[in-house]
Write a protein that holds these residues in place. Sequence first.
Motif, PDB file in Angstrom:
ATOM      1  N   THR A  11      -7.606  -2.358  -2.055  1.00 14.78           N
ATOM      2  CA  THR A  11      -6.488  -2.061  -1.155  1.00 14.78           C
ATOM      3  C   THR A  11      -5.301  -2.968  -1.427  1.00 14.78           C
ATOM      4  O   THR A  11      -4.163  -2.586  -1.163  1.00 14.78           O
ATOM      5  CB  THR A  11      -6.896  -2.208   0.323  1.00 14.78           C
ATOM      6  OG1 THR A  11      -7.343  -3.544   0.560  1.00 14.78           O
ATOM      7  CG2 THR A  11      -7.983  -1.228   0.694  1.00 14.78           C
ATOM      8  N   LEU A  12      -5.548  -4.141  -1.973  1.00 16.80           N
ATOM      9  CA  LEU A  12      -4.462  -5.056  -2.273  1.00 16.80           C
ATOM     10  C   LEU A  12      -3.657  -4.612  -3.489  1.00 16.80           C
ATOM     11  O   LEU A  12      -2.435  -4.704  -3.501  1.00 16.80           O
ATOM     12  CB  LEU A  12      -5.021  -6.462  -2.498  1.00 16.80           C
ATOM     13  CG  LEU A  12      -4.032  -7.585  -2.714  1.00 16.80           C
ATOM     14  CD1 LEU A  12      -3.204  -7.793  -1.457  1.00 16.80           C
ATOM     15  CD2 LEU A  12      -4.761  -8.858  -3.076  1.00 16.80           C
ATOM     16  N   TYR A  13      -4.335  -4.102  -4.510  1.00 19.22           N
ATOM     17  CA  TYR A  13      -3.666  -3.793  -5.766  1.00 19.22           C
ATOM     18  C   TYR A  13      -3.401  -2.313  -6.000  1.00 19.22           C
ATOM     19  O   TYR A  13      -2.658  -1.969  -6.913  1.00 19.22           O
ATOM     20  CB  TYR A  13      -4.472  -4.352  -6.939  1.00 19.22           C
ATOM     21  CG  TYR A  13      -4.385  -5.853  -7.015  1.00 19.22           C
ATOM     22  CD1 TYR A  13      -3.213  -6.468  -7.407  1.00 19.22           C
ATOM     23  CD2 TYR A  13      -5.458  -6.652  -6.671  1.00 19.22           C
ATOM     24  CE1 TYR A  13      -3.108  -7.843  -7.461  1.00 19.22           C
ATOM     25  CE2 TYR A  13      -5.371  -8.028  -6.729  1.00 19.22           C
ATOM     26  CZ  TYR A  13      -4.202  -8.614  -7.126  1.00 19.22           C
ATOM     27  OH  TYR A  13      -4.100  -9.969  -7.176  1.00 19.22           O
ATOM     28  N   ALA A  14      -4.010  -1.428  -5.244  1.00 13.55           N
ATOM     29  CA  ALA A  14      -3.766   0.006  -5.440  1.00 13.55           C
ATOM     30  C   ALA A  14      -2.419   0.381  -4.836  1.00 13.55           C
ATOM     31  O   ALA A  14      -2.044  -0.116  -3.774  1.00 13.55           O
ATOM     32  CB  ALA A  14      -4.871   0.825  -4.783  1.00 13.55           C
ATOM     33  N   PRO A  15      -1.671   1.255  -5.507  1.00 11.61           N
ATOM     34  CA  PRO A  15      -0.402   1.707  -4.931  1.00 11.61           C
ATOM     35  C   PRO A  15      -0.645   2.442  -3.615  1.00 11.61           C
ATOM     36  O   PRO A  15      -1.667   3.106  -3.433  1.00 11.61           O
ATOM     37  CB  PRO A  15       0.162   2.657  -5.991  1.00 11.61           C
ATOM     38  CG  PRO A  15      -0.597   2.368  -7.237  1.00 11.61           C
ATOM     39  CD  PRO A  15      -1.904   1.813  -6.829  1.00 11.61           C
ATOM     40  N   GLN A  16       0.305   2.321  -2.695  1.00  8.15           N
ATOM     41  CA  GLN A  16       0.156   2.928  -1.368  1.00  8.15           C
ATOM     42  C   GLN A  16      -0.101   4.429  -1.447  1.00  8.15           C
ATOM     43  O   GLN A  16      -0.907   4.960  -0.707  1.00  8.15           O
ATOM     44  CB  GLN A  16       1.408   2.665  -0.524  1.00  8.15           C
ATOM     45  CG  GLN A  16       1.577   1.237  -0.092  1.00  8.15           C
ATOM     46  CD  GLN A  16       0.583   0.843   0.990  1.00  8.15           C
ATOM     47  OE1 GLN A  16      -0.039   1.674   1.628  1.00  8.15           O
ATOM     48  NE2 GLN A  16       0.439  -0.453   1.178  1.00  8.15           N
ATOM     49  N   GLU A  17       0.607   5.116  -2.355  1.00 11.21           N
ATOM     50  CA  GLU A  17       0.475   6.566  -2.425  1.00 11.21           C
ATOM     51  C   GLU A  17      -0.858   7.010  -3.031  1.00 11.21           C
ATOM     52  O   GLU A  17      -1.245   8.161  -2.889  1.00 11.21           O
ATOM     53  CB  GLU A  17       1.643   7.187  -3.200  1.00 11.21           C
ATOM     54  CG  GLU A  17       1.814   6.692  -4.621  1.00 11.21           C
ATOM     55  CD  GLU A  17       2.630   5.409  -4.723  1.00 11.21           C
ATOM     56  OE1 GLU A  17       2.716   4.895  -5.844  1.00 11.21           O
ATOM     57  OE2 GLU A  17       3.154   4.915  -3.709  1.00 11.21           O
ATOM     58  N   GLU A  18      -1.590   6.115  -3.685  1.00 13.89           N
ATOM     59  CA  GLU A  18      -2.879   6.452  -4.286  1.00 13.89           C
ATOM     60  C   GLU A  18      -4.047   5.790  -3.563  1.00 13.89           C
ATOM     61  O   GLU A  18      -5.173   5.824  -4.053  1.00 13.89           O
ATOM     62  CB  GLU A  18      -2.886   6.036  -5.756  1.00 13.89           C
ATOM     63  CG  GLU A  18      -1.888   6.780  -6.603  1.00 13.89           C
ATOM     64  CD  GLU A  18      -1.907   6.291  -8.045  1.00 13.89           C
ATOM     65  OE1 GLU A  18      -2.804   5.518  -8.411  1.00 13.89           O
ATOM     66  OE2 GLU A  18      -1.007   6.694  -8.787  1.00 13.89           O
ATOM     67  N   MET A  19      -3.799   5.183  -2.419  1.00 11.57           N
ATOM     68  CA  MET A  19      -4.823   4.412  -1.729  1.00 11.57           C
ATOM     69  C   MET A  19      -6.055   5.252  -1.379  1.00 11.57           C
ATOM     70  O   MET A  19      -7.188   4.845  -1.626  1.00 11.57           O
ATOM     71  CB  MET A  19      -4.241   3.802  -0.455  1.00 11.57           C
ATOM     72  CG  MET A  19      -5.161   2.832   0.215  1.00 11.57           C
ATOM     73  SD  MET A  19      -5.283   1.268  -0.635  1.00 11.57           S
ATOM     74  CE  MET A  19      -3.628   0.676  -0.509  1.00 11.57           C
ATOM     75  N   GLY A  20      -5.855   6.434  -0.842  1.00  7.80           N
ATOM     76  CA  GLY A  20      -6.979   7.290  -0.467  1.00  7.80           C
ATOM     77  C   GLY A  20      -7.812   7.708  -1.663  1.00  7.80           C
ATOM     78  O   GLY A  20      -9.044   7.725  -1.603  1.00  7.80           O
ATOM     79  N   THR A  21      -7.143   8.037  -2.750  1.00  5.54           N
ATOM     80  CA  THR A  21      -7.850   8.449  -3.966  1.00  5.54           C
ATOM     81  C   THR A  21      -8.675   7.300  -4.530  1.00  5.54           C
ATOM     82  O   THR A  21      -9.841   7.479  -4.897  1.00  5.54           O
ATOM     83  CB  THR A  21      -6.840   8.928  -5.030  1.00  5.54           C
ATOM     84  OG1 THR A  21      -6.053   9.963  -4.472  1.00  5.54           O
ATOM     85  CG2 THR A  21      -7.534   9.406  -6.270  1.00  5.54           C
ATOM     86  N   VAL A  22      -8.091   6.122  -4.594  1.00  7.91           N
ATOM     87  CA  VAL A  22      -8.783   4.965  -5.162  1.00  7.91           C
ATOM     88  C   VAL A  22      -9.990   4.584  -4.306  1.00  7.91           C
ATOM     89  O   VAL A  22     -11.096   4.373  -4.817  1.00  7.91           O
ATOM     90  CB  VAL A  22      -7.810   3.771  -5.307  1.00  7.91           C
ATOM     91  CG1 VAL A  22      -8.541   2.491  -5.640  1.00  7.91           C
ATOM     92  CG2 VAL A  22      -6.761   4.078  -6.347  1.00  7.91           C
ATOM     93  N   LEU A  23      -9.810   4.512  -2.991  1.00 10.01           N
ATOM     94  CA  LEU A  23     -10.927   4.148  -2.121  1.00 10.01           C
ATOM     95  C   LEU A  23     -11.996   5.237  -2.089  1.00 10.01           C
ATOM     96  O   LEU A  23     -13.193   4.940  -2.046  1.00 10.01           O
ATOM     97  CB  LEU A  23     -10.417   3.847  -0.714  1.00 10.01           C
ATOM     98  CG  LEU A  23      -9.591   2.575  -0.586  1.00 10.01           C
ATOM     99  CD1 LEU A  23      -9.058   2.426   0.828  1.00 10.01           C
ATOM    100  CD2 LEU A  23     -10.388   1.357  -0.980  1.00 10.01           C
ATOM    101  N   GLY A  24     -11.576   6.498  -2.125  1.00 11.39           N
ATOM    102  CA  GLY A  24     -12.544   7.595  -2.175  1.00 11.39           C
ATOM    103  C   GLY A  24     -13.365   7.570  -3.448  1.00 11.39           C
ATOM    104  O   GLY A  24     -14.586   7.765  -3.425  1.00 11.39           O
ATOM    105  N   PHE A  25     -12.714   7.313  -4.577  1.00 10.28           N
ATOM    106  CA  PHE A  25     -13.430   7.225  -5.850  1.00 10.28           C
ATOM    107  C   PHE A  25     -14.386   6.041  -5.839  1.00 10.28           C
ATOM    108  O   PHE A  25     -15.514   6.135  -6.328  1.00 10.28           O
ATOM    109  CB  PHE A  25     -12.439   7.105  -7.009  1.00 10.28           C
ATOM    110  CG  PHE A  25     -13.099   7.102  -8.354  1.00 10.28           C
ATOM    111  CD1 PHE A  25     -13.604   8.270  -8.889  1.00 10.28           C
ATOM    112  CD2 PHE A  25     -13.219   5.923  -9.068  1.00 10.28           C
ATOM    113  CE1 PHE A  25     -14.221   8.266 -10.127  1.00 10.28           C
ATOM    114  CE2 PHE A  25     -13.836   5.911 -10.300  1.00 10.28           C
ATOM    115  CZ  PHE A  25     -14.342   7.086 -10.837  1.00 10.28           C
TER     116      PHE A  25
END
Length: 127
Positions: free
Chosen positions: A36-50
């Motif tokens: 959550t610190l390094y993922a871009p805001q607009e991709e946060m859901g995708t990164v955490l879901g993956f």
Amino acid sequence: LGMAATPPSKQAFVLWLAPLTLFATSSRMMLGSLLTLYAPQEEMGTVLGFSMATVSVAHIVAVPISASIYASRGFSFVPLASGAFLLIATGVLCAVGFVPPSLPEPHGDADEPEADAALDDEDPQFS
């Protein structure tokens, strides 16, 4: 060293798993915080879901693999096989020249002017 740390009985193994489970859970929480610190805001859901999906897939795949190792080789071979797998995976990554990408600057609400303005306005209810 890994085999020396293996408990001598199945009952001791269950007691040995408690701190390991706590460590694994806390490390997953720390990795989630880093994501959550390094993922871009607009991709946060995708990164955490993956991230959550890969953890679930790993749990699904690890159980039958560990069970088959346990059934074919015995109780004391499971940690040895896990350590060998990690050693081989690390060796392959080093051999192909894998270098983790450099991390971007962490984003945060304190760097944004809107957040600073919101902090400056005091709520009269709490004054």
